[in-house]
Every structure is written in structure tokens, then in C-alpha cells.
Design an enzyme around this catalytic site. Structure first.
Site, mmCIF file in Angstrom:
data_model
loop_
_atom_site.group_PDB
_atom_site.id
_atom_site.type_symbol
_atom_site.label_atom_id
_atom_site.label_comp_id
_atom_site.label_asym_id
_atom_site.label_seq_id
_atom_site.Cartn_x
_atom_site.Cartn_y
_atom_site.Cartn_z
ATOM 1 N N GLU A 56 -17.087 -8.182 20.120
ATOM 2 C CA GLU A 56 -18.045 -8.543 20.726
ATOM 3 C C GLU A 56 -18.670 -7.896 22.084
ATOM 4 O OE1 GLU A 56 -15.649 -12.119 18.894
ATOM 5 O OE2 GLU A 56 -15.465 -10.091 19.956
ATOM 6 N N CYS A 79 -13.308 -15.415 20.530
ATOM 7 C CA CYS A 79 -11.948 -16.081 21.270
ATOM 8 C C CYS A 79 -12.338 -17.135 22.353
ATOM 9 C CB CYS A 79 -11.090 -15.047 21.615
ATOM 10 S SG CYS A 79 -11.600 -13.941 22.902
ATOM 11 N N CYS A 88 -14.623 -14.100 24.521
ATOM 12 C CA CYS A 88 -15.707 -13.536 24.021
ATOM 13 C C CYS A 88 -16.911 -14.566 23.699
ATOM 14 C CB CYS A 88 -15.470 -12.824 22.556
ATOM 15 S SG CYS A 88 -14.350 -11.326 22.933
ATOM 16 N N ALA A 166 13.260 3.706 -12.010
ATOM 17 C CA ALA A 166 13.685 5.123 -11.680
ATOM 18 C C ALA A 166 14.677 5.454 -13.083
ATOM 19 C CB ALA A 166 14.639 5.302 -10.467
ATOM 20 N N TRP A 176 8.726 11.021 -9.657
ATOM 21 C CA TRP A 176 7.301 10.433 -9.506
ATOM 22 C C TRP A 176 6.991 9.631 -10.886
ATOM 23 C CZ3 TRP A 176 6.643 10.458 -4.661
ATOM 24 C CH2 TRP A 176 6.803 11.628 -3.966
ATOM 25 N N ARG A 190 0.611 2.510 3.479
ATOM 26 C CA ARG A 190 1.679 2.588 4.412
ATOM 27 C C ARG A 190 0.619 2.691 5.914
ATOM 28 N NH1 ARG A 190 5.674 7.245 2.709
ATOM 29 N NH2 ARG A 190 6.983 6.157 1.059
ATOM 30 N N ASP A 206 17.607 8.836 -2.587
ATOM 31 C CA ASP A 206 16.474 9.637 -2.593
ATOM 32 C C ASP A 206 16.204 10.597 -1.258
ATOM 33 O OD1 ASP A 206 15.837 8.386 -4.926
ATOM 34 O OD2 ASP A 206 14.457 6.950 -4.099
ATOM 35 N N LEU A 306 17.360 -4.798 -3.161
ATOM 36 C CA LEU A 306 16.790 -5.185 -2.335
ATOM 37 C C LEU A 306 15.425 -5.971 -2.834
ATOM 38 C CD1 LEU A 306 17.355 -5.592 0.766
ATOM 39 C CD2 LEU A 306 15.909 -3.395 1.141
#
Length: 372
Positions: A56, A79, A88, A166, A176, A190, A206, A306
Site C-alpha cells: 500500500e 495491516c 497500512c 523409481a 527421469w 522449488r 540419487d 518418508l
């Protein structure tokens, strides 16, 4: 106050600006503001953490005196409190804006609605909820973090047509499943996260880099996190060889001291984590510690065990599955060692979306609503 298609267009422009702040706003939310007067944009801006000014303020500085009587389109409630900068909401009031369209309220329950209340008390017409779903999706990580002080957890996996990740056995060479278009999207994914997490099994099998190679600007390096109870990460692994204070290993208190010393000498950060069972790190404790480090979002790129552990512990908020047309066969490594198959997981996802990357299909959905 009703809105027009023109109002929606200005808010969509604001959402585009907010998305462009990916990687440069964390640990603050991604927020943008567009000021419009006489059907012309007179000021616009998005928050960048290192620049201090909230969105802002950036827009108001551009608009100057012209902001009096203008309409503000803001992707997150202004805010109402003092932090690194002043409120703001107060700045918008002082600038004399006449109307405000706010996509969504602040997810922080301690301040939610207070900025809107300030604007309305000053006589500004406020409309809440324009393009709300899109605005919330941009700030899912902030919503999860500000409510729980733990990061939004996204599990990403590439899958064969028969639900495998895999071949049964492979060397430390990339295998891949998906094509280059999907892999480029993974790097953009990512880039949108503060941390990337993998298990020691993935690192040993890997030898991945686990880096953000999107080429996009980010304020702080992607934190590369490995769950390595006994500190088995090899000193000649690519993640160690490329470490620049951006690799954090979580280990057990029983990890060999000689391994710890050798890794510390390579500029690897190491922290002991509690164990849920002997030899198994407490995943909730790991996430809690990452929250203390102001990690708002973590992307899990892990193996079968995992994946299973995070899903079984009900710690996954969001799932991104890249489905390739290849089949790997019955003996290949499954998506999860135990628990749901990838097909079963897809069936329980909420708010799913599908995108095509050449021959690969990306399915995104939620297990938990970070705004709920």
C-alpha cells in the site's frame, strides 16, 4: 458494495503483481495494491521484504496527492498494527482514498478484521472477498505459518502410470519419469518454497543437488533439509560439495560424533531432533524447529518411506503429483511404503486442479485448508 467486471480486472492485475513477489517477500505475506482514479491506474506496488515498504505504501508513494478519492485494490487486508512499519490502514485513510476492494482478510486471528474496521470507521467504502480464492492461494504458506508457527507442507512426487516413483534398483544417476516441461515446473515450485526436504535414503540413492534452478530471483537461499538420523550423508555428495550455509541436517542425538565433526567442517548445519521411535526422527518436532527459523513453506521431495511417514502423521497440507505415461512394473518402488496409494490419495484431495506439461499431467490438491 457490488463490483463490476472492471473492478475484477484491477484486482486480477493486483494478484499478478502479488505473484511476482514470490521468493522476495517471505517471511512476510505476498501482498500487492493497485490505486485507481478516473479509470486510470495511478499507483501500484507489491511488497518486497528487503525494501520494507508494504504494498500500500509503494502504491501511495507513486500516486502522491492523486490518491485522494481513489479506489484501492488490495490482495490482503491492510495491516492495523505496528511491526517493521506502521499500519497500512492508517496510511490509506490519511491519503484520502474513497473505496477499497480487499480480496481476503488477514489470516492472523489477532488482527483479522481490524484493518477493515478502521477503514470503514473512517468512511471508506470497503468490499471484501473479490477474487478471494486466488488471493488466499497466493498466501497459503503465510496463513499456515501465522496460525500455527509451522510451515505449509507440500508433498511433491513424480509417478509412473502404475503409481511407482523409481525402478526397483538404480544407481546414483537421475532417472527421469517426467519430461523437461514438468521438470522446469518443479524448479518453479522449488522457487516458491522456503525449504526443500528429503530423506537420507533419497540422498544416498540419487545424490541430488536439491537446488532451485528456476533462474528466478529469491531473497534468501532455498534451505536444503535432509533428515539423516545417523549423519550418513557422504562428504563427497553433491549436496555437501555445494553447501553454502544452506544445508541443514536433522539428526538423532545418538549420531556418531566423528560424522558430525566431518560435516560441520564442510559448512553443513546440523541440529539434533527428538525421536518419535528409536531411530526415527519426530517429524512434527522437525517442522516446529523449521517454523522457529521462519520457514513458511517446505516442499517434500522424498522417497517411499518418508512419503508414508509424513502422510501417516497427518502432516501434509498440500499434494502435487506429476503423472507420467511410463509404466515401471510391479517390482518398482511404490509412492508410499505403507498407507495410501497415489490413486487413493488423489481421491481424497480437496480443491484439485489439473495442468498438462507435454505428456505429463500435474494434479494439485489439499489435505488441509491452511485458512480454515
Amino acid at each position: 458494495m457490488p463490483h463490476t467486471s472492471q473492478d475484477e480486472g484491477y484486482m486480477q492485475h493486483a494478484l499478478t503483481l502479488a505473484r511476482e513477489s514470490i521468493g522476495v517477500a517471505s517471511p512476510n505475506p505476498q501482498v500487492s495494491c493497485v490505486l485507481v482514479k478516473n479509470n486510470q491506474i495511478i499507483g501500484e506496488g507489491a511488497h518486497r521484504y528487503d525494501a520494507y515498504d508494504h504494498a500500500e505504501i509503494v502504491a501511495l508513494k507513486q500516486a502522491g496527492e492523486s490518491s485522494r478519492g481513489a479506489t484501492a485494490y488490495v490482495t490482503l487486508e491492510p495491516c492495523s498494527h505496528y511491526g517493521r512499519t506502521g499500519p497500512c490502514a492508517d496510511a490509506l485513510i490519511a491519503a484520502g482514498i474513497a473505496r477499497a476492494f480487499i480480496a481476503t482478510e488477514d489470516p492472523n486471528s489477532q488482527v483479522s478484521g481490524k484493518g477493515i474496521a478502521k477503514l470503514r470507521a473512517s468512511g471508506i467504502e470497503v468490499t471484501l472477498g473479490l477474487c478471494q480464492d486466488e488471493a488466499r492461494a497466493i498466501n497459503d504458506p503465510f496463513a499456515k505459518f501465522i496460525r500455527t508457527r509451522t510451515p505449509l507442507v507440500t508433498l511433491k512426487s513424480a509417478l509412473s502410470r502404475d503409481g511407482k516413483i523409481a525402478p526397483a534398483s538404480h544407481t546414483q544417476q537421475p532417472h527421469w519419469l517426467t519430461g523437461p516441461e514438468a521438470r522446469a515446473e518443479v524448479h518453479r515450485l522449488r522457487h516458491a518454497h522456503d525449504a526443500l526436504l528429503a530423506g537420507i535414503g533419497t540422498v544416498l540413492a540419487d545424490d541430488p543437488l536439491l537446488t532451485d534452478r528456476s533462474g528466478l530471483t529469491r531473497r534468501r537461499p532455498l534451505l536444503r533439509v535432509v533428515l539423516d538420523a545417523q549423519l550418513r550423508t557422504a562428504l563427497n555428495s553433491r549436496i555437501v560439495q555445494t553447501a553454502q550455509d544452506d544445508v541443514l541436517l536433522f539428526c538423532s542425538s545418538s549420531a556418531p560424533e566423528k560424522n558430525r565433526a566431518a560435516l560441520l567442517a564442510k559448512n553443513i548445519r546440523i541440529e539434533a531432533a527428538a525421536e518419535s521411535t528409536p531411530g526415527q526422527l519426530d517429524l512434527a518436532a522437525v517442522l516446529h524447529r523449521m517454523g522457529e527459523l521462519e520457514i513458511l513453506s517446505v516442499l517434500i521431495e522424498a522417497g517411499s518411506h518418508l512419503n508414508s511417514s509424513f502422510l501417516s502423521a497427518n502432516l501434509v497440507d498440500k499434494v502435487v503429483l506429476f503423472n507420467a505415461p511410463t509404466e515401471l512394473g510391479e517390482d518398482a518402488i511404490p509412492f508410499a511404503a505403507s498407507g495410501p496409494t497415489s490413486d487413493a490419495l488423489e481421491n481424497i484431495l480437496q480443491r484439485t486442479s489439473h495442468r498438462q506439461f507435454a505428456e505429463d499431467v500435474c494434479i494439485t490438491g489439499y489435505l488441509h485448508d491452511p485458512w480454515a
